[in-house]
Design a protein around this motif. Structure first.
Motif, mmCIF file in Angstrom:
data_model
loop_
_atom_site.group_PDB
_atom_site.id
_atom_site.type_symbol
_atom_site.label_atom_id
_atom_site.label_comp_id
_atom_site.label_asym_id
_atom_site.label_seq_id
_atom_site.Cartn_x
_atom_site.Cartn_y
_atom_site.Cartn_z
ATOM 1 N N ALA A 97 0.832 -1.206 0.000
ATOM 2 C CA ALA A 97 0.000 0.000 0.000
ATOM 3 C C ALA A 97 0.866 1.256 0.000
ATOM 4 C CB ALA A 97 -0.933 -0.005 1.212
ATOM 5 N N GLN A 98 1.993 1.218 0.739
ATOM 6 C CA GLN A 98 2.887 2.377 0.783
ATOM 7 C C GLN A 98 3.499 2.638 -0.591
ATOM 8 O OE1 GLN A 98 5.515 1.232 3.951
ATOM 9 N NE2 GLN A 98 3.998 1.700 5.527
ATOM 10 N N SER A 99 3.901 1.563 -1.295
ATOM 11 C CA SER A 99 4.494 1.784 -2.613
ATOM 12 C C SER A 99 3.445 2.286 -3.601
ATOM 13 C CB SER A 99 5.209 0.534 -3.138
ATOM 14 O OG SER A 99 4.297 -0.501 -3.332
ATOM 15 N N GLU A 100 2.180 1.858 -3.440
ATOM 16 C CA GLU A 100 1.107 2.396 -4.290
ATOM 17 C C GLU A 100 0.891 3.877 -3.997
ATOM 18 O OE1 GLU A 100 -1.031 0.905 -6.847
ATOM 19 O OE2 GLU A 100 0.811 -0.243 -6.765
ATOM 20 N N GLN A 101 1.034 4.269 -2.717
ATOM 21 C CA GLN A 101 0.869 5.680 -2.333
ATOM 22 C C GLN A 101 1.917 6.550 -3.019
ATOM 23 O OE1 GLN A 101 1.280 5.339 1.929
ATOM 24 N NE2 GLN A 101 -0.823 5.983 2.258
ATOM 25 N N GLN A 102 3.136 5.993 -3.142
ATOM 26 C CA GLN A 102 4.248 6.799 -3.656
ATOM 27 C C GLN A 102 4.277 6.903 -5.175
ATOM 28 O OE1 GLN A 102 7.325 4.668 -1.701
ATOM 29 N NE2 GLN A 102 6.836 5.544 0.282
ATOM 30 N N LYS A 103 3.529 6.047 -5.870
ATOM 31 C CA LYS A 103 3.519 6.090 -7.331
ATOM 32 C C LYS A 103 2.998 7.433 -7.814
ATOM 33 C CE LYS A 103 3.043 1.256 -8.552
ATOM 34 N NZ LYS A 103 2.129 0.233 -9.041
ATOM 35 N N ASN A 104 3.627 7.955 -8.857
ATOM 36 C CA ASN A 104 3.211 9.235 -9.457
ATOM 37 C C ASN A 104 3.097 10.355 -8.432
ATOM 38 O OD1 ASN A 104 2.908 7.822 -11.879
ATOM 39 N ND2 ASN A 104 0.812 7.283 -11.396
ATOM 40 N N GLY A 105 3.959 10.328 -7.447
ATOM 41 C CA GLY A 105 3.957 11.400 -6.450
ATOM 42 C C GLY A 105 2.673 11.482 -5.655
ATOM 43 N N GLY A 106 1.980 10.345 -5.535
ATOM 44 C CA GLY A 106 0.753 10.325 -4.739
ATOM 45 C C GLY A 106 -0.487 10.762 -5.498
ATOM 46 N N GLY A 107 -0.317 11.316 -6.715
ATOM 47 C CA GLY A 107 -1.493 11.790 -7.459
ATOM 48 C C GLY A 107 -2.071 10.745 -8.382
ATOM 49 N N GLY A 108 -1.443 9.583 -8.445
ATOM 50 C CA GLY A 108 -1.836 8.570 -9.415
ATOM 51 C C GLY A 108 -3.272 8.108 -9.303
ATOM 52 N N LEU A 109 -3.750 7.928 -8.086
ATOM 53 C CA LEU A 109 -5.093 7.392 -7.865
ATOM 54 C C LEU A 109 -6.156 8.327 -8.432
ATOM 55 C CD1 LEU A 109 -6.169 4.848 -6.572
ATOM 56 C CD2 LEU A 109 -6.363 6.052 -4.421
ATOM 57 N N MET A 110 -6.032 9.608 -8.150
ATOM 58 C CA MET A 110 -7.023 10.571 -8.634
ATOM 59 C C MET A 110 -7.006 10.645 -10.149
ATOM 60 S SD MET A 110 -9.462 12.331 -7.573
ATOM 61 C CE MET A 110 -10.470 13.748 -7.846
ATOM 62 N N ASP A 111 -5.810 10.550 -10.757
ATOM 63 C CA ASP A 111 -5.711 10.591 -12.218
ATOM 64 C C ASP A 111 -6.456 9.403 -12.837
ATOM 65 O OD1 ASP A 111 -4.184 12.849 -12.013
ATOM 66 O OD2 ASP A 111 -2.272 11.796 -12.164
ATOM 67 N N ILE A 112 -6.302 8.228 -12.234
ATOM 68 C CA ILE A 112 -6.997 7.032 -12.727
ATOM 69 C C ILE A 112 -8.509 7.225 -12.599
ATOM 70 C CG2 ILE A 112 -7.418 4.569 -12.293
ATOM 71 C CD1 ILE A 112 -4.479 4.451 -11.252
ATOM 72 N N ILE A 113 -8.949 7.699 -11.423
ATOM 73 C CA ILE A 113 -10.388 7.863 -11.166
ATOM 74 C C ILE A 113 -11.002 8.864 -12.143
ATOM 75 C CG2 ILE A 113 -12.076 8.705 -9.465
ATOM 76 C CD1 ILE A 113 -10.120 7.526 -7.295
ATOM 77 N N LYS A 114 -10.287 9.950 -12.432
ATOM 78 C CA LYS A 114 -10.823 10.963 -13.353
ATOM 79 C C LYS A 114 -11.033 10.381 -14.751
ATOM 80 C CE LYS A 114 -9.545 15.337 -11.259
ATOM 81 N NZ LYS A 114 -8.639 16.475 -11.262
ATOM 82 N N GLY A 115 -10.289 9.321 -15.065
ATOM 83 C CA GLY A 115 -10.459 8.653 -16.358
ATOM 84 C C GLY A 115 -11.798 7.964 -16.493
ATOM 85 N N PHE A 116 -12.497 7.739 -15.379
ATOM 86 C CA PHE A 116 -13.800 7.063 -15.423
ATOM 87 C C PHE A 116 -14.950 8.047 -15.697
ATOM 88 C CE2 PHE A 116 -11.628 4.354 -11.989
ATOM 89 C CZ PHE A 116 -11.032 3.545 -12.942
ATOM 90 N N ILE A 117 -14.659 9.347 -15.632
ATOM 91 C CA ILE A 117 -15.707 10.346 -15.875
ATOM 92 C C ILE A 117 -16.033 10.336 -17.354
ATOM 93 C CG2 ILE A 117 -16.283 12.799 -15.807
ATOM 94 C CD1 ILE A 117 -14.439 13.066 -13.373
ATOM 95 N N LYS A 118 -17.295 10.116 -17.657
ATOM 96 C CA LYS A 118 -17.710 10.046 -19.076
ATOM 97 C C LYS A 118 -18.534 11.267 -19.416
ATOM 98 C CE LYS A 118 -17.653 5.013 -19.258
ATOM 99 N NZ LYS A 118 -16.968 4.812 -18.004
#
Length: 200
Positions: free
Chosen positions: A179-200
């Protein structure tokens, strides 16, 4: 799993966000994305802090019976509500009482639905194992395979029931590391970037 979570949040947000006259319509998708990020990041942060057992108790059958009202007393849920309310005020300029009302309704409802779906044997896409897999970068699946392929939630329950021991601490630290290494990916902004991709 994140897309399923996004769609779940969107469904739960109908009343509190989408049909809420106090929320500008052009902000609906962004607010749904922010709520999804709050839930996913909050769960990941709990695991990253070594709280896999806390997550397991949050998703236990007791909470399924209590409903969203029972979740309000859980510190994990309270933390997410506070975080999301802060985002609504700072990022979307909602007033304090509006933000608290939306967060206090949406987050427990989303988690309640997630608890119910993850405890529903006929709904395999929403298992806690799948959720842990997505927030630990696959570490949970590796841990489960090392323990003869049982589901990770079963392994954690068995070890938790036997008073913990070295095995449990080893699993918790592996999950926390993932979980910590997932947090550090893309400087911590990675999760939000992925989620925004679901907005249609």
């Amino acid at each position: 799993m994140l897309e399923e979570l996004f769609n779940l949040v969107k469904g739960e947000a109908q009343k509190s966000v989408i049909n809420n006259a106090e929320v500008p319509n052009d902000k609906n998708d962004e607010i749904v994305a922010e709520a999804t990020n709050t839930v996913a990041s909050g769960l990941r942060n709990v695991v990253a802090g070594g709280g896999a057992q806390n997550l397991l108790s949050l998703f236990g059958k007791n909470n399924q019976q209590q409903g969203s009202g029972g979740l309000l007393s859980n510190p994990i849920v309270s933390m997410m509500i506070g975080h999301f309310a802060g985002k609504l005020m700072n990022k979307f300029n909602l007033g304090g009482s509006q933000a608290n009302n939306i967060a206090g309704s949406l987050i427990p409802n989303v988690l309640n639905s997630l608890v119910n779906k993850s405890n529903d044997p006929s709904n395999s896409s929403f298992s806690l194992d799948n959720l842990l897999h997505s927030i630990t970068g696959g570490q949970s699946s590796q841990v489960a395979q090392q323990h003869q392929g049982s589901g990770l939630t079963d392994i954690l329950s068995q070890l938790g029931g036997s008073g913990g021991g070295g095995g449990l601490m080893d699993i918790v630290s592996k999950l926390a590391g993932g979980a910590q290494s997932e947090q550090q990916k893309n400087g911590g902004g990675g999760l939000m970037d992925i989620i925004k991709g679901f907005i249609k």
